[in-house]
Design a protein around this motif. Structure first.
Motif, mmCIF file in Angstrom:
data_model
loop_
_atom_site.group_PDB
_atom_site.id
_atom_site.type_symbol
_atom_site.label_atom_id
_atom_site.label_comp_id
_atom_site.label_asym_id
_atom_site.label_seq_id
_atom_site.Cartn_x
_atom_site.Cartn_y
_atom_site.Cartn_z
ATOM 1 N N ASP A 108 -1.999 -0.775 4.666
ATOM 2 C CA ASP A 108 -1.026 -1.210 3.665
ATOM 3 C C ASP A 108 -0.646 -2.648 3.994
ATOM 4 O O ASP A 108 -0.138 -2.918 5.088
ATOM 5 C CB ASP A 108 0.211 -0.307 3.707
ATOM 6 C CG ASP A 108 1.175 -0.549 2.554
ATOM 7 O OD1 ASP A 108 1.246 -1.702 2.077
ATOM 8 O OD2 ASP A 108 1.853 0.402 2.140
ATOM 9 N N GLU A 141 12.936 0.376 6.037
ATOM 10 C CA GLU A 141 12.905 1.029 4.718
ATOM 11 C C GLU A 141 11.461 1.240 4.270
ATOM 12 O O GLU A 141 11.104 2.298 3.745
ATOM 13 C CB GLU A 141 13.649 0.182 3.691
ATOM 14 C CG GLU A 141 15.162 0.246 3.772
ATOM 15 C CD GLU A 141 15.807 -0.516 2.636
ATOM 16 O OE1 GLU A 141 15.357 -0.340 1.479
ATOM 17 O OE2 GLU A 141 16.732 -1.303 2.897
ATOM 18 N N PHE A 142 10.635 0.226 4.465
ATOM 19 C CA PHE A 142 9.215 0.350 4.118
ATOM 20 C C PHE A 142 8.529 1.387 4.993
ATOM 21 O O PHE A 142 7.759 2.233 4.508
ATOM 22 C CB PHE A 142 8.519 -1.009 4.269
ATOM 23 C CG PHE A 142 7.044 -0.908 4.493
ATOM 24 C CD1 PHE A 142 6.199 -0.438 3.488
ATOM 25 C CD2 PHE A 142 6.484 -1.243 5.728
ATOM 26 C CE1 PHE A 142 4.830 -0.315 3.713
ATOM 27 C CE2 PHE A 142 5.119 -1.126 5.950
ATOM 28 C CZ PHE A 142 4.288 -0.660 4.937
ATOM 29 N N ASP A 144 9.567 3.978 6.430
ATOM 30 C CA ASP A 144 10.033 5.352 6.274
ATOM 31 C C ASP A 144 8.962 6.243 5.638
ATOM 32 O O ASP A 144 8.793 7.403 6.024
ATOM 33 C CB ASP A 144 11.314 5.378 5.446
ATOM 34 C CG ASP A 144 11.891 6.767 5.324
ATOM 35 O OD1 ASP A 144 12.387 7.294 6.336
ATOM 36 O OD2 ASP A 144 11.835 7.349 4.214
ATOM 37 N N GLN A 145 8.225 5.716 4.676
ATOM 38 C CA GLN A 145 7.201 6.505 3.992
ATOM 39 C C GLN A 145 6.059 6.906 4.922
ATOM 40 O O GLN A 145 5.308 7.840 4.633
ATOM 41 C CB GLN A 145 6.644 5.723 2.805
ATOM 42 C CG GLN A 145 5.909 4.449 3.192
ATOM 43 C CD GLN A 145 5.592 3.581 1.998
ATOM 44 O OE1 GLN A 145 4.780 3.957 1.165
ATOM 45 N NE2 GLN A 145 6.233 2.416 1.915
ATOM 46 N N TYR A 146 5.931 6.187 6.043
ATOM 47 C CA TYR A 146 4.892 6.505 7.019
ATOM 48 C C TYR A 146 5.446 7.274 8.217
ATOM 49 O O TYR A 146 4.730 7.492 9.208
ATOM 50 C CB TYR A 146 4.218 5.217 7.499
ATOM 51 C CG TYR A 146 3.407 4.559 6.401
ATOM 52 C CD1 TYR A 146 2.163 5.053 6.041
ATOM 53 C CD2 TYR A 146 3.916 3.464 5.701
ATOM 54 C CE1 TYR A 146 1.429 4.469 5.021
ATOM 55 C CE2 TYR A 146 3.187 2.875 4.678
ATOM 56 C CZ TYR A 146 1.944 3.385 4.338
ATOM 57 O OH TYR A 146 1.221 2.807 3.314
ATOM 58 N N GLY A 147 6.704 7.675 8.131
ATOM 59 C CA GLY A 147 7.295 8.441 9.220
ATOM 60 C C GLY A 147 7.495 7.637 10.478
ATOM 61 O O GLY A 147 7.339 8.159 11.588
ATOM 62 N N LYS A 254 9.154 8.832 13.578
ATOM 63 C CA LYS A 254 10.524 9.004 13.071
ATOM 64 C C LYS A 254 11.141 10.341 13.496
ATOM 65 O O LYS A 254 12.335 10.404 13.828
ATOM 66 C CB LYS A 254 10.549 8.876 11.553
ATOM 67 C CG LYS A 254 11.958 8.878 10.992
ATOM 68 C CD LYS A 254 12.005 8.698 9.494
ATOM 69 C CE LYS A 254 13.447 8.702 8.994
ATOM 70 N NZ LYS A 254 13.525 8.587 7.530
ATOM 71 N N ASN A 327 1.710 -4.869 -4.808
ATOM 72 C CA ASN A 327 2.336 -4.093 -3.742
ATOM 73 C C ASN A 327 3.843 -4.354 -3.730
ATOM 74 O O ASN A 327 4.304 -5.379 -3.220
ATOM 75 C CB ASN A 327 1.714 -4.482 -2.395
ATOM 76 C CG ASN A 327 2.125 -3.552 -1.273
ATOM 77 O OD1 ASN A 327 3.308 -3.327 -1.036
ATOM 78 N ND2 ASN A 327 1.152 -3.009 -0.544
ATOM 79 N N TRP A 329 6.305 -3.166 -1.990
ATOM 80 C CA TRP A 329 6.948 -3.321 -0.685
ATOM 81 C C TRP A 329 6.616 -4.668 -0.054
ATOM 82 O O TRP A 329 7.463 -5.252 0.633
ATOM 83 C CB TRP A 329 6.571 -2.174 0.250
ATOM 84 C CG TRP A 329 7.487 -1.014 0.096
ATOM 85 C CD1 TRP A 329 7.217 0.207 -0.445
ATOM 86 C CD2 TRP A 329 8.873 -0.973 0.452
ATOM 87 N NE1 TRP A 329 8.323 1.006 -0.440
ATOM 88 C CE2 TRP A 329 9.358 0.304 0.113
ATOM 89 C CE3 TRP A 329 9.748 -1.879 1.033
ATOM 90 C CZ2 TRP A 329 10.675 0.692 0.330
ATOM 91 C CZ3 TRP A 329 11.072 -1.494 1.263
ATOM 92 C CH2 TRP A 329 11.509 -0.232 0.913
#
Length: 373
Positions: A108, A141-142, A144-147, A254, A327, A329
């Motif tokens: 990403d 914040e970004f 977070d989606q990847y744990g 996380k 993108n 993010w």
């Protein structure tokens, strides 16, 4: 007062106090459990300063937790390959990884801004933005989606531009050049006609010697001097405009982070911040004598021309615009940092730039040389 009665009461009080301490011990133990984590690094042990950042975080944490929270550090390749370090924290192979976000560029592009972008900020400005401008919070914040949760855990300062087999004076000289470089920096150079090459660190010297590649970027004088590049690619260019202040991060799974007591979370944040500042200071101390050493051993110092820097800057800005369209993010992080970047380089032209420039002039005149006592 009756002495015998006083001693009896004192003994009762002492027993009660001891009992209270004994009763309190389990509660304290519950608040400060014994925890052992594993950390994988993206760096080999030979890069003692940047790899050492992971060890320093672990050492500080062990000291401040009285040995109750420990992290065992593994060098690149001991658990996973160097570029897979962050992914190993995502999937839970390890609890944390010491790495740079742009290594996950292929996963990403929004991983990159938390580490560095070409023509972004100096190490000092990056620290200011991270700790007081919301950089850490936005990056998390970004993530977070990847744990993941991440905190800065080191900075090398502005890196060098790499080792070249021949001189590079204009953008035209870059066309067709095979350069060991990757990620966003590789995209920028590709726009200038360079052919980016992704080559493991251990193969760089041989590739330069054989002519398989024409140039290679690495880190800076202290780390570069160990590899002897000046023997096969003597032109040592600066600055590494793609890494003006690269943040090395501690990337934490996380779920593991959230399982920590608050006091351990605070300790870990403090240890990473201390290491972030310490690594930059250590490189600042080690690089000056190392640069003199590589020059004495045959390196020929060169600056990228204004024309090359301007062409690279324009290419970088174009790439950021394209990434921002695709993108969200990446766009959020790029948009957030730009106002501060504008203000920083306006401010940086005043007191300290003027002071440093004057002192550099004195150095060139030989007026800073040590005087005989």
């Amino acid at each position: 007062m009756n002495r015998r009665r006083f001693l009896k009461q004192g003994s009762v009080g002492g027993v009660a106090a001891a009992a209270g301490a004994a009763l309190a011990a389990p509660a304290i133990a519950q608040e400060a459990p014994v925890i052992h984590w594993r950390m994988t690094s993206s760096f080999p042990k030979s890069l003692d300063t940047i790899y050492g950042g992971g060890e320093e975080i672990a050492r500080r944490l062990q000291e401040t937790s009285d040995g109750r929270f420990t992290i065992q550090v593994f060098a690149a390749g001991e658990i996973v390959p160097p570029l897979d370090a962050i992914n190993s924290a995502i999937d839970g192979t390890v609890e944390c990884a010491h790495s740079v976000g742009y290594y996950n560029w292929g996963k990403d592009p929004a991983f990159a801004p938390g580490a560095d972008l070409p023509f972004l900020l100096s190490a000092r400005a990056k620290a200011a933005y991270n700790y007081y401008g919301g950089g850490i919070e936005l990056y998390n914040e970004f993530l977070d989606q990847y744990g993941l949760v991440s905190f800065p855990g080191g900075n090398s300062g502005a890196q060098m531009g790499g080792w070249f087999r021949r001189e590079i004076n204009t953008p035209a000289d870059l066309r067709g050049l095979k350069l060991r470089i990757s990620g966003l920096a590789g995209m920028v150079f590709e726009r200038l006609g360079v052919v980016p090459q992704q080559i493991p660190a251990g193969d760089i010297y041989a590739s330069l010697e054989k002519g398989t590649i024409d140039a290679a970027e690495w880190i800076g004088p202290y780390d570069d001097r160990k590899l002897g590049f000046q023997k096969v690619a003597p032109y040592y260019y600066y600055p590494g405009f793609w890494e003006g202040g690269p943040t090395v991060g501690l990337f934490i799974n996380k779920a593991k982070w959230e399982s920590l007591p608050d006091q351990y979370k605070a300790l870990l944040r403090n240890c990473t911040q201390a290491t972030d500042m310490a690594m930059a200071a250590k490189y600042d101390y080690l690089n000056p004598p190392a640069l003199k050493e590589v020059i004495a051993n045959g390196a020929q110092l060169r600056s990228f021309s204004e024309e090359i820097l301007a062409a690279a800057y324009d290419a970088a800005i174009q790439i950021y615009a394209e990434l921002s369209e695709s993108n969200p993010w990446f766009k959020r992080q790029w948009d957030a940092v730009q106002p501060y970047r504008e203000d920083w380089y306006l401010y940086a032209q005043t007191a300290e730039y003027t002071f440093d420039t004057f002192m550099m002039i004195q150095q060139r005149k030989g007026k800073l040389a040590p005087t005989a006592g």
